[in-house]
Scaffold this motif. Structure first.
Motif: not given
Length: 225
Positions: A56-67
């Motif tokens: 959620a934090v990554a998404h809110a800051q424009g990041r999509v994390l790879a697995e």
């Protein structure tokens, strides 16, 4: 209905570790140039497990994390948290007596968004593991809090062990609205404890307490009646 069991949340109810989780998240996220303030954490993310918070934090800051990135972050966060709690007395001062007292009167379980090894590390260090029939951690369910799965699983397992019918009353003790929502969705009576948030933030609870000293058999029986 007869009282059949009490299901404790862990962080913020038994262990005073909510702020330590935040520090572990902050140290971890900084490796990926992500940030998480105290106000953001307590307003938006505290009720989620590690996967939920980091994604959620990554998404809110424009990041999509790879697995692979997510798994690295989870491992780093776990190590940071274990370092923070190692050798520390993190139990709330009133929880040990409450747990011992209630364990002589009803079945006890834990349903938590923390990882099982984190819970066990703290319980074992304080000789409390023996009082709990069941521990359902974030890594035991497909959908951790705020989904009701952890509570549903805890109640189902307690019901198989209880001498009273599983259709009786189960009570959850929670410190956040996310946890209270999960417990209510699973059909439990709820107690909100003001260790983390004020009473106004826990208004959906069936009862609100300042500490665990007031939670005894009579209190629980009144809640279930």
């Amino acid at each position: 209905m007869p009282l059949c069991g009490v299901v404790f949340d862990f962080d913020g109810v038994i262990a005073d570790t909510e702020a330590l989780h935040l520090r572990a998240y902050q140290d971890t996220l900084s490796h990926w140039n992500l940030s998480l303030s105290r106000s953001e954490y307590f307003a938006h993310y505290l009720g989620y497990d590690d996967v939920g918070v980091i994604n959620a934090v990554a998404h809110a800051q424009g990041r999509v994390l790879a697995e692979s990135e997510l798994n690295q972050l989870l491992a780093i966060k776990s190590r940071h948290f274990e370092t923070l709690i190692r050798g520390e007395d993190v139990l709330f001062p009133d929880c040990t007596e409450c747990i011992r007292r209630l364990s002589t009167q009803t079945k006890l379980a834990i349903a938590s968004g923390a990882l099982h090894h984190e819970i066990s590390q703290i319980l074992n260090a304080n000789e409390l593991q023996k009082y709990f029939e069941i521990i359902v951690a974030a890594d035991h369910v497909d959908h951790p809090k705020p989904a009701p799965d952890g509570y549903l699983q805890a109640v189902a397992q307690l019901g198989r062990r209880a001498t009273t019918p599983p259709a009786g009353c189960y009570v959850a003790i929670e410190d956040s609205r996310w946890g209270l929502e999960a417990a209510r969705a699973a059909g439990l009576k709820t107690i909100g404890i003001t260790n983390t948030y004020p009473a106004s933030s826990l208004s959906i609870a069936d009862a609100i307490v300042k500490n665990l000293d007031t939670v005894d058999q009579d209190f629980l029986n009144r809640l279930c009646s």
